[in-house]
Design a protein around this motif. Structure first.
Motif, PDB file in Angstrom:
ATOM      1  N   LEU A 142       0.831  -1.208   0.000  1.00  0.00           N
ATOM      2  CA  LEU A 142       0.000   0.000   0.000  1.00  0.00           C
ATOM      3  C   LEU A 142       0.867   1.261   0.000  1.00  0.00           C
ATOM      4  CD1 LEU A 142      -2.807   1.298   0.188  1.00  0.00           C
ATOM      5  CD2 LEU A 142      -2.702   0.988   2.669  1.00  0.00           C
ATOM      6  N   ALA A 143       1.918   1.274   0.830  1.00  0.00           N
ATOM      7  CA  ALA A 143       2.800   2.441   0.897  1.00  0.00           C
ATOM      8  C   ALA A 143       3.463   2.698  -0.450  1.00  0.00           C
ATOM      9  CB  ALA A 143       3.845   2.244   1.990  1.00  0.00           C
ATOM     10  N   GLU A 144       3.909   1.629  -1.094  1.00  0.00           N
ATOM     11  CA  GLU A 144       4.544   1.792  -2.409  1.00  0.00           C
ATOM     12  C   GLU A 144       3.555   2.360  -3.420  1.00  0.00           C
ATOM     13  OE1 GLU A 144       7.942  -1.737  -2.152  1.00  0.00           O
ATOM     14  OE2 GLU A 144       5.974  -2.176  -3.049  1.00  0.00           O
ATOM     15  N   ALA A 145       2.298   1.874  -3.364  1.00  0.00           N
ATOM     16  CA  ALA A 145       1.271   2.374  -4.284  1.00  0.00           C
ATOM     17  C   ALA A 145       0.940   3.838  -4.019  1.00  0.00           C
ATOM     18  CB  ALA A 145       0.007   1.525  -4.159  1.00  0.00           C
ATOM     19  N   GLU A 146       1.139   4.289  -2.764  1.00  0.00           N
ATOM     20  CA  GLU A 146       0.842   5.678  -2.385  1.00  0.00           C
ATOM     21  C   GLU A 146       2.083   6.574  -2.480  1.00  0.00           C
ATOM     22  OE1 GLU A 146      -2.072   6.901  -1.518  1.00  0.00           O
ATOM     23  OE2 GLU A 146      -3.249   5.065  -1.489  1.00  0.00           O
ATOM     24  N   ASP A 148     -10.862  -1.766  -3.714  1.00  0.00           N
ATOM     25  CA  ASP A 148      -9.771  -2.663  -3.351  1.00  0.00           C
ATOM     26  C   ASP A 148      -8.923  -2.927  -4.594  1.00  0.00           C
ATOM     27  OD1 ASP A 148      -8.060  -4.605  -2.437  1.00  0.00           O
ATOM     28  OD2 ASP A 148      -9.600  -6.168  -2.270  1.00  0.00           O
ATOM     29  N   PRO A 149      -7.960  -2.051  -4.882  1.00  0.00           N
ATOM     30  CA  PRO A 149      -7.163  -2.224  -6.102  1.00  0.00           C
ATOM     31  C   PRO A 149      -6.205  -3.412  -6.049  1.00  0.00           C
ATOM     32  CG  PRO A 149      -6.292  -0.410  -4.792  1.00  0.00           C
ATOM     33  CD  PRO A 149      -7.559  -0.848  -4.124  1.00  0.00           C
ATOM     34  N   PHE A 150      -6.034  -4.005  -4.874  1.00  0.00           N
ATOM     35  CA  PHE A 150      -5.066  -5.092  -4.711  1.00  0.00           C
ATOM     36  C   PHE A 150      -5.716  -6.488  -4.710  1.00  0.00           C
ATOM     37  CE2 PHE A 150      -3.823  -1.321  -2.252  1.00  0.00           C
ATOM     38  CZ  PHE A 150      -2.669  -0.957  -2.949  1.00  0.00           C
ATOM     39  N   ALA A 151      -7.055  -6.532  -4.776  1.00  0.00           N
ATOM     40  CA  ALA A 151      -7.792  -7.805  -4.709  1.00  0.00           C
ATOM     41  C   ALA A 151      -7.493  -8.557  -3.417  1.00  0.00           C
ATOM     42  CB  ALA A 151      -7.486  -8.670  -5.932  1.00  0.00           C
ATOM     43  N   TRP A 152      -7.424  -7.808  -2.313  1.00  0.00           N
ATOM     44  CA  TRP A 152      -7.200  -8.416  -1.001  1.00  0.00           C
ATOM     45  C   TRP A 152      -8.503  -8.906  -0.369  1.00  0.00           C
ATOM     46  CZ3 TRP A 152      -3.914  -3.692   0.930  1.00  0.00           C
ATOM     47  CH2 TRP A 152      -2.606  -3.797   0.434  1.00  0.00           C
ATOM     48  N   ARG A 153      -9.577  -8.222  -0.668  1.00  0.00           N
ATOM     49  CA  ARG A 153     -10.849  -8.503  -0.003  1.00  0.00           C
ATOM     50  C   ARG A 153     -11.486  -9.761  -0.608  1.00  0.00           C
ATOM     51  NH1 ARG A 153     -13.041  -3.163  -0.092  1.00  0.00           N
ATOM     52  NH2 ARG A 153     -13.885  -3.647  -2.131  1.00  0.00           N
ATOM     53  N   TYR A 154     -12.074 -10.583   0.261  1.00  0.00           N
ATOM     54  CA  TYR A 154     -12.656 -11.862  -0.171  1.00  0.00           C
ATOM     55  C   TYR A 154     -14.078 -11.945   0.375  1.00  0.00           C
ATOM     56  CZ  TYR A 154     -13.181 -16.951  -0.708  1.00  0.00           C
ATOM     57  OH  TYR A 154     -13.596 -18.213  -1.050  1.00  0.00           O
ATOM     58  N   GLU A 155     -15.067 -11.970  -0.525  1.00  0.00           N
ATOM     59  CA  GLU A 155     -16.450 -12.033  -0.069  1.00  0.00           C
ATOM     60  C   GLU A 155     -16.845 -13.470   0.265  1.00  0.00           C
ATOM     61  OE1 GLU A 155     -21.014 -10.741  -1.348  1.00  0.00           O
ATOM     62  OE2 GLU A 155     -19.334 -10.392  -2.756  1.00  0.00           O
ATOM     63  N   VAL A 156     -17.457 -13.645   1.426  1.00  0.00           N
ATOM     64  CA  VAL A 156     -17.930 -14.948   1.857  1.00  0.00           C
ATOM     65  C   VAL A 156     -19.368 -15.121   1.374  1.00  0.00           C
ATOM     66  CG1 VAL A 156     -18.424 -16.435   3.843  1.00  0.00           C
ATOM     67  CG2 VAL A 156     -16.439 -14.906   3.882  1.00  0.00           C
ATOM     68  N   LYS A 157     -19.575 -16.067   0.470  1.00  0.00           N
ATOM     69  CA  LYS A 157     -20.931 -16.287  -0.055  1.00  0.00           C
ATOM     70  C   LYS A 157     -21.089 -17.727  -0.520  1.00  0.00           C
ATOM     71  CE  LYS A 157     -19.548 -14.166  -4.463  1.00  0.00           C
ATOM     72  NZ  LYS A 157     -19.887 -13.158  -5.467  1.00  0.00           N
TER      73      LYS A 157
END
Length: 355
Positions: A267-271, A346-355
């Motif tokens: 994240l720091a590198e992206a910012e 979420d530009p990094f695709a870190w988030r994972y939806e539980v469904k």
């Protein structure tokens, strides 16, 4: 009552404890949800996992966990957004690290679908336990330990994989004052410091108690050989900001490959925040504190996300960090928690939806 979710057998609790819980005043990891996932390793393979009521487990006194310490764990969180959607943060990283730890401690590695499908089934059953209060989450504790019996010093022939969950408020509140350790070590080259082994944390408690007696809240661990290099902060990875550059030590046999740590670096590198992954000497940090170039220090881990450090002690001298209005710690924590809770892209695709 039983059912099947994601091919996982569900054995429901006869009653719920949720109505006795004050979700506005949650201590970290002290209230437990109605169910847990249980999976046994026996006869040379992992058996089918089940979701069962949260309850005590029975072990023989000769179970090898008590004698030889084959025990590993992970720490994760589930979040619920305003639309009642449930989210995890980089769960496959936790799964992969669990198996890295398992391999180092001669524990059989776990199939990915048992971990992921079992976790999703558990979260579906206990979805009401995921708090929506700001700063709160459902803390998730996957762990594996040796349940096989015998006093012979060898790996066990049976293990238990369990996931328990606990609705929790913030892990830390406010900043902490730390002591740079000069005698004790958290881990050593060739050891198990990179694994999330229970014994790593047991070995930290005594030096931390000594630091608390001196008026500090935590210990900054240094390398096992010379104690010249800063490595971790308590049970967290550590970041140091000198002028505008964020610095953290490289992973090794001694340093945990923290998922929050990796996220902060990316994240720091992206910012466009300057980041250096390199060894940090105690001398460098002390000199930076003396000349005013040391701006921030903070720990990074799943439970607290980021825990700011207000000052540190070294060789009977205390150093206070400056009070800044805009800190990397607060900015990066908000960016990560906003991603975790589905409040931002979420530009990094870190988030994972539980469904």
């Amino acid at each position: 009552m039983s059912a099947i979710i994601n091919n996982i057998e569900i054995i429901k609790a006869k009653s719920t404890k949720i109505n006795d819980v004050d979700f506005d005043n949650l201590k970290f990891g002290s209230v437990f949800s109605d169910h847990m996932l249980v999976c046994n390793y026996e006869n040379g393979k992992w058996q089918a996992p089940k979701v069962t009521p949260y309850e005590p487990i029975t072990l023989d006194p000769s179970a090898k966990i008590f004698h030889y310490g084959q025990s590993i764990f992970e720490g994760m969180k589930a979040y619920k957004d305003a639309d009642e959607k449930v989210w995890l943060f980089r769960p496959l990283d936790n799964f992969n690290r669990l198996n890295i730890s398992a391999k180092r401690l001669a524990i059989p590695e776990l199939p990915e679908n048992y971990f992921m499908e079992g976790l999703k089934a558990l979260l579906e059953v206990d979805s009401d336990w995921i708090p929506k209060n700001e700063g709160s989450s459902l803390y998730i504790r996957p762990f594996i330990f040796a349940s096989g019996n015998g006093f012979h010093a060898s790996p066990a022939d049976a293990y238990k994989f369990i996931i328990c969950t606990a609705p929790s408020g913030a892990y830390f509140s406010g900043k902490v004052k730390v002591l740079i350790e000069e005698k004790y070590s958290r881990s050593a080259n060739g050891g198990v410091g990179f694994a999330k082994a229970g014994g790593n944390y047991a070995g930290q408690f005594y030096p931390t108690q000594l630091a608390i007696e001196k008026g500090y809240q935590q210990v900054i661990w240094t390398d096992d050989n010379t104690h010249e290099y800063i490595e971790e902060a308590g049970a967290m990875n550590i970041f140091v900001r000198i002028n505008d550059t964020l610095i953290t030590g490289p992973t090794s046999d001694r340093i945990l490959d923290g998922i929050t740590r990796k996220s902060i670096i990316q994240l720091a590198e992206a910012e466009n925040i300057p980041v250096e992954v390199r060894k940090i000497t105690v001398k460098e940090v002390v000199e930076a504190a003396k000349n005013g170039s040391l701006k921030e220090m903070f720990g990074a881990g799943t439970a607290a996300v980021i825990s700011p450090i207000s000052g540190f002690g070294f060789k009977d001298e205390d150093f206070d960090l400056p009070e800044l209005e805009d800190t990397y710690a607060s900015y990066l924590k908000k960016r990560i928690t906003d991603i975790q809770t589905n409040k931002t892209e979420d530009p990094f695709a870190w988030r994972y939806e539980v469904k």
